[in-house]
Design an enzyme around this catalytic site. Structure first.
Site, PDB file in Angstrom:
ATOM      1  N   TRP A 104      18.852 120.237 -64.199  1.00 41.60           N
ATOM      2  CA  TRP A 104      18.820 121.323 -63.095  1.00 41.60           C
ATOM      3  C   TRP A 104      17.140 121.839 -63.047  1.00 41.60           C
ATOM      4  CZ3 TRP A 104      23.183 125.021 -65.100  1.00 41.60           C
ATOM      5  CH2 TRP A 104      24.689 124.405 -64.815  1.00 41.60           C
ATOM      6  N   ASN A 142      16.704 113.337 -56.862  1.00 40.51           N
ATOM      7  CA  ASN A 142      17.594 113.576 -55.791  1.00 40.51           C
ATOM      8  C   ASN A 142      17.837 115.051 -55.591  1.00 40.51           C
ATOM      9  OD1 ASN A 142      20.214 112.949 -54.244  1.00 40.51           O
ATOM     10  ND2 ASN A 142      21.180 114.148 -55.796  1.00 40.51           N
ATOM     11  N   HIS A 143      17.752 115.897 -56.568  1.00 36.43           N
ATOM     12  CA  HIS A 143      17.918 117.438 -56.395  1.00 36.43           C
ATOM     13  C   HIS A 143      17.114 118.010 -57.084  1.00 36.43           C
ATOM     14  CE1 HIS A 143      20.804 115.699 -59.478  1.00 36.43           C
ATOM     15  NE2 HIS A 143      20.307 116.743 -60.033  1.00 36.43           N
ATOM     16  N   GLU A 175      23.896 110.274 -49.543  1.00 37.35           N
ATOM     17  CA  GLU A 175      22.484 110.301 -49.605  1.00 37.35           C
ATOM     18  C   GLU A 175      21.983 111.856 -49.144  1.00 37.35           C
ATOM     19  OE1 GLU A 175      20.908 107.402 -47.489  1.00 37.35           O
ATOM     20  OE2 GLU A 175      21.413 105.855 -48.745  1.00 37.35           O
ATOM     21  N   ARG A 213      14.651 105.922 -66.541  1.00 36.52           N
ATOM     22  CA  ARG A 213      16.102 105.784 -66.187  1.00 36.52           C
ATOM     23  C   ARG A 213      16.225 106.713 -64.902  1.00 36.52           C
ATOM     24  NH1 ARG A 213      20.709 109.573 -65.177  1.00 36.52           N
ATOM     25  NH2 ARG A 213      22.527 108.381 -65.797  1.00 36.52           N
ATOM     26  N   ASP A 215      18.073 108.686 -62.152  1.00 35.49           N
ATOM     27  CA  ASP A 215      19.246 109.384 -62.162  1.00 35.49           C
ATOM     28  C   ASP A 215      19.737 109.336 -60.593  1.00 35.49           C
ATOM     29  OD1 ASP A 215      21.592 111.306 -63.162  1.00 35.49           O
ATOM     30  OD2 ASP A 215      20.509 112.601 -61.682  1.00 35.49           O
ATOM     31  N   HIS A 219      22.398 108.300 -54.389  1.00 33.79           N
ATOM     32  CA  HIS A 219      22.293 109.433 -53.431  1.00 33.79           C
ATOM     33  C   HIS A 219      20.974 109.588 -52.834  1.00 33.79           C
ATOM     34  CE1 HIS A 219      26.194 110.891 -54.919  1.00 33.79           C
ATOM     35  NE2 HIS A 219      25.887 110.450 -56.185  1.00 33.79           N
ATOM     36  N   GLU A 244      20.915 104.487 -62.380  1.00 29.44           N
ATOM     37  CA  GLU A 244      22.205 104.712 -62.504  1.00 29.44           C
ATOM     38  C   GLU A 244      23.165 104.746 -61.055  1.00 29.44           C
ATOM     39  OE1 GLU A 244      25.109 108.576 -63.310  1.00 29.44           O
ATOM     40  OE2 GLU A 244      23.286 108.515 -62.015  1.00 29.44           O
ATOM     41  N   HIS A 311      26.910 110.608 -71.653  1.00 25.64           N
ATOM     42  CA  HIS A 311      27.048 111.956 -71.443  1.00 25.64           C
ATOM     43  C   HIS A 311      28.029 112.356 -70.118  1.00 25.64           C
ATOM     44  CE1 HIS A 311      24.308 110.625 -68.732  1.00 25.64           C
ATOM     45  NE2 HIS A 311      23.330 111.731 -68.435  1.00 25.64           N
ATOM     46  N   ARG A 364      29.172 116.108 -75.328  1.00 28.31           N
ATOM     47  CA  ARG A 364      27.711 116.430 -75.677  1.00 28.31           C
ATOM     48  C   ARG A 364      27.610 117.359 -77.058  1.00 28.31           C
ATOM     49  NH1 ARG A 364      26.170 117.865 -69.315  1.00 28.31           N
ATOM     50  NH2 ARG A 364      26.619 115.824 -68.552  1.00 28.31           N
TER      51      ARG A 364
END
Length: 512
Positions: A104, A142-143, A175, A213, A215, A219, A244, A311, A364
């Site tokens: 986040w 992506n976000h 997407e 890596r 993420d 998307h 991923e 995770h 986790r």
């Protein structure tokens, strides 16, 4: 002191066994398929600096628990001693409250204060490199976080796609929809693209990290990834990108190779391997089919990242427990296959304990270094040593030569090396006859210290107890190794003499 000497004497024969074993070809340097990767969720691994424990609550599975970059640095030797050559860590960028996992993001160019500082990030990479270990950062494009300041900035109104729930699996939805309600960045916007490229370059230049890596690759449009790959490779041609693409369809994942991503986490392997190994009785032939598909669809299937949990999914330990199986037994069998089959093994932190855990966030849990199973940890160390010694286990061809359902044998060949991986996933002892070994050769079992020779009919019979596996290297049959037995006799003679000496001293020290 006495205990240490005894342990050393007992271990010498085993060390000599490997010392007089087959000589392996020198391993090629620089290939990521040779890596053994340890995956760490930063907040849940090790608390090395209590001064950054802001609003930490280990009792809340969705709060920060205190893990940080200093904690990882403190455990680099622990990780290296298990044989790992690289680490991948979850995002360390500044996150909004409760973003313990790192996904986040509130600032793409700052280190999350719970994890430390940019100096800590640099030091982590430097300390890893001193140990000949590589570091991979998780990178998100992506976000943003749910409450990012850009959302209320009029000048950045077109930095996000229009808010929409992600319904269905069309590529357009994937997407442009807001994944789990997270604000979806408009990566088609040149300003957004430039910002993210600049952020990637910033982390590479500042820390010297070896790879990202990536993420949520599916998307984000392929056009973005193609340009992103070109950009980071212009900074460092050897920079590693592992994507991923969460899918059970290898053809869909392989479609992203064209954009310049070097490797992908192998979800089809994960889905099959966890089902095969969580309990005995499952056919290992399904694993061979995964490889056949990978070989057909990917340009570089050997570099795929294989894994047994992460995770986002239940811990493999939980799957074994749910099947009412011994997790240690199941882990040893599954890891033996993963370490010797094609691909780059990725082990989620705590698997060596082994940690339990259900769905997110239970998967986790905080790492517990005090509660561990030495048997499993030693098995991981042994597998790493075997994999590093024999290039055939990282670069060789792969085919199944014995298929008896839960019992199977796979053959790997690379240059002048030949290896057989035997997996007994059944509830009873199994054996098989290999008739294709060249006359004058023998099979050396690397895990259980066994030798298999020609039975006189040009056949080599291997046998395995229930729920066990072994890796056999083909080597010249030189008969009895008299040098080995001579040294062994000398060692055992010294051992006996030592015991007699101690016994005599003990008798003299006793009162009459």
């Amino acid at each position: 002191m006495k205990k240490r000497v005894l342990t050393t004497l007992v271990m010498i024969p085993f060390l000599l066994f490997y010392a007089f074993g087959a000589e392996a070809a020198e391993k090629e340097e620089g290939s990521w398929q040779d890596e053994l990767m340890y995956f760490i969720m930063v907040d849940r691994f090790n608390n090395g600096d209590a001064s950054n424990d802001y609003s930490v609550n280990p009792e809340d599975p969705k709060a920060y628990h205190g893990g940080d970059l200093e904690g990882i640095i403190e455990k680099l030797d622990y990780i290296k001693d298990m044989g790992f050559t690289s680490i991948w860590i979850t995002p360390i960028m500044e996150n909004e409250p409760k973003g313990y996992h790192g996904y986040w993001i509130s600032d793409f160019k700052e280190v999350e204060e719970h994890f430390g500082t940019m100096e800590d990030a640099k030091r982590l990479v430097d300390e890893a490199h001193k140990r000949d270990m590589k570091v991979v950062f998780d990178f998100v494009v992506n976000h943003t976080g749910y409450q990012h300041e850009w959302l209320t900035d009029p000048s950045k109104e077109d930095w996000f796609h229009e808010e929409s729930r992600m319904v269905g699996n069309s590529q357009d939805q994937l997407e442009n929809g807001w994944l789990a309600g997270l604000p979806d960045l408009n990566t088609e916007n040149p300003e957004v693209k430039e910002y993210l490229f600049d952020a990637a370059e910033y982390w590479i230049d500042e820390t010297g990290v070896d790879g990202f890596r990536l993420d949520t690759v599916k998307h984000v449009p392929k056009e973005f990834w193609s340009e992103f790959s070109d950009h980071v490779k212009s900074i460092d041609p050897d920079f590693f990108l592992m994507g991923e693409v969460w899918s059970e369809d290898p053809r869909y994942i392989a479609g992203y190779e064209e954009v310049g991503i070097d490797s992908f986490v192998d979800y089809p392997f994960f889905e099959t391997a966890t089902q095969v190994f969580k309990q005995p009785g499952q056919s290992v032939a399904e694993l061979g089919k995964v490889w056949q598909r990978n070989e057909a669809f990917y340009e570089d299937p050997h570099s795929l990242g294989t894994f047994l949990d992460n995770h986002d999914n239940k811990r493999f330990t939980r799957l074994a427990n749910e099947a009412k199986q011994n997790p240690i037994t199941r882990w040893k069998l599954a890891l033996t296959y993963m370490y010797t089959a094609p691909g780059m093994p990725i082990v989620y932190y705590g698997s060596e304990v082994p940690l339990d855990g259900g769905e997110d966030p239970d998967n986790r849990r905080i790492m517990n270094f005090k509660a561990g199973d030495e048997e499993l940890k030693q098995h991981i160390e042994q597998l790493a040593a075997i994999r590093k010694k024999f290039p055939v286990l990282t670069q060789g061809s792969f085919e199944q030569v014995i298929d008896e359902g839960p019992f199977g044998v796979f053959k790997r060949t690379y240059e002048d090396e030949v290896a057989y991986i035997a997996i007994n996933n059944s509830k009873e002892t199994k054996s098989a006859v290999l008739g294709e070994v060249v006359e004058g050769e023998q099979l050396r079992g690397l895990i259980h210290d066994s030798i298999v020779r020609d039975n006189g009919n040009g056949e080599y019979e291997i046998g395995l107890d229930r729920e066990t596996a072994d890796v056999y290297i083909v080597e010249e049959d030189t008969g009895l190794n008299w040098i080995f037995f001579g040294v062994l006799a000398l060692v055992m003679g010294s051992f006996v003499a030592f015991v007699v000496l101690i016994s005599r001293k003990n008798k003299k020290s006793q009162p009459e």
